[in-house]
Design a protein around this motif. Structure first.
Motif, PDB file in Angstrom:
ATOM      1  N   SER A  35      38.198  39.439  29.498  1.00  0.00           N
ATOM      2  CA  SER A  35      37.557  38.923  30.714  1.00  0.00           C
ATOM      3  C   SER A  35      38.494  37.998  31.471  1.00  0.00           C
ATOM      4  N   ALA A  36      39.254  37.195  30.736  1.00  0.00           N
ATOM      5  CA  ALA A  36      40.209  36.287  31.376  1.00  0.00           C
ATOM      6  C   ALA A  36      41.252  37.091  32.149  1.00  0.00           C
ATOM      7  N   TRP A  37      41.765  38.140  31.518  1.00  0.00           N
ATOM      8  CA  TRP A  37      42.761  38.982  32.171  1.00  0.00           C
ATOM      9  C   TRP A  37      42.181  39.630  33.428  1.00  0.00           C
ATOM     10  N   ALA A  38      40.954  40.139  33.327  1.00  0.00           N
ATOM     11  CA  ALA A  38      40.313  40.779  34.485  1.00  0.00           C
ATOM     12  C   ALA A  38      40.124  39.767  35.617  1.00  0.00           C
ATOM     13  N   LEU A  39      39.709  38.572  35.281  1.00  0.00           N
ATOM     14  CA  LEU A  39      39.495  37.543  36.298  1.00  0.00           C
ATOM     15  C   LEU A  39      40.805  37.141  36.965  1.00  0.00           C
ATOM     16  N   VAL A  40      41.824  36.890  36.173  1.00  0.00           N
ATOM     17  CA  VAL A  40      43.119  36.483  36.739  1.00  0.00           C
ATOM     18  C   VAL A  40      43.694  37.601  37.605  1.00  0.00           C
ATOM     19  N   ARG A  41      43.605  38.821  37.134  1.00  0.00           N
ATOM     20  CA  ARG A  41      44.090  39.955  37.945  1.00  0.00           C
ATOM     21  C   ARG A  41      43.346  40.034  39.266  1.00  0.00           C
ATOM     22  N   LEU A  42      42.027  39.904  39.226  1.00  0.00           N
ATOM     23  CA  LEU A  42      41.219  39.969  40.446  1.00  0.00           C
ATOM     24  C   LEU A  42      41.652  38.894  41.434  1.00  0.00           C
ATOM     25  N   ILE A  43      41.834  37.684  40.938  1.00  0.00           N
ATOM     26  CA  ILE A  43      42.228  36.576  41.813  1.00  0.00           C
ATOM     27  C   ILE A  43      43.639  36.781  42.356  1.00  0.00           C
ATOM     28  N   PRO A  47      43.982  38.783  48.263  1.00  0.00           N
ATOM     29  CA  PRO A  47      44.443  37.662  49.084  1.00  0.00           C
ATOM     30  C   PRO A  47      43.367  36.629  49.414  1.00  0.00           C
ATOM     31  N   ALA A  48      42.151  37.071  49.680  1.00  0.00           N
ATOM     32  CA  ALA A  48      41.083  36.115  49.990  1.00  0.00           C
ATOM     33  C   ALA A  48      40.795  35.219  48.790  1.00  0.00           C
ATOM     34  N   LEU A  49      40.892  35.781  47.594  1.00  0.00           N
ATOM     35  CA  LEU A  49      40.632  34.997  46.390  1.00  0.00           C
ATOM     36  C   LEU A  49      41.801  34.090  46.031  1.00  0.00           C
ATOM     37  N   VAL A  50      43.006  34.474  46.423  1.00  0.00           N
ATOM     38  CA  VAL A  50      44.163  33.606  46.211  1.00  0.00           C
ATOM     39  C   VAL A  50      43.930  32.284  46.947  1.00  0.00           C
ATOM     40  N   GLY A  51      43.498  32.382  48.192  1.00  0.00           N
ATOM     41  CA  GLY A  51      43.217  31.181  48.986  1.00  0.00           C
ATOM     42  C   GLY A  51      42.102  30.348  48.387  1.00  0.00           C
ATOM     43  N   LYS A  52      41.054  31.001  47.954  1.00  0.00           N
ATOM     44  CA  LYS A  52      39.932  30.289  47.338  1.00  0.00           C
ATOM     45  C   LYS A  52      40.373  29.619  46.038  1.00  0.00           C
ATOM     46  N   GLY A  53      41.215  30.307  45.282  1.00  0.00           N
ATOM     47  CA  GLY A  53      41.738  29.731  44.051  1.00  0.00           C
ATOM     48  C   GLY A  53      42.550  28.479  44.321  1.00  0.00           C
TER      49      GLY A  53
END
Length: 106
Positions: A35-43, A47-53
């Motif tokens: 799950s951690a890998w899936a979450l990090v990959r998604l982020i 690009p929108a999630l990179v900014g939110k992160g």
């Protein structure tokens, strides 16, 4: 992480206390690496999630900075010193996470 930082042993250095508080996230990753890998990959790949992160990282660093000043006492720890300690620990944490991502979660 803030509660963990505030509750770290008083004889622990400020930098070690921040690192230990940040390690809580790594413990969650270790508990469920898929799950951690899936979450990090998604982020990382959205690009929108990179900014939110990045926004979340800034908020986390601000909260940890305030907690560190409170933990150490304002006579010992000013905000600038706390920001530097939290910032260095956070950059190291993010560099390790980036390396983990680049190595395919290994």
């Amino acid at each position: 992480m803030v509660a963990e930082l505030k509750n770290r042993p008083k004889d622990e250095s400020p930098f070690k206390a921040v690192c230990e508080a940040l390690s809580l996230q790594l413990q969650l990753y270790d508990t469920d690496p898929k799950s951690a890998w899936a979450l990090v990959r998604l982020i990382k790949e959205n690009p929108a999630l990179v900014g939110k992160g990045f926004e979340k990282r800034l908020a986390r660093e601000k909260a940890l900075t305030e907690a560190l000043v409170e933990r150490e006492g304002s006579n010992t720890m000013n905000t600038l010193k706390a920001q530097l300690i939290v910032g260095v620990a956070s950059v190291a944490w993010m560099a390790a996470l980036d390396e983990w991502y680049e190595q395919g979660g290994k």
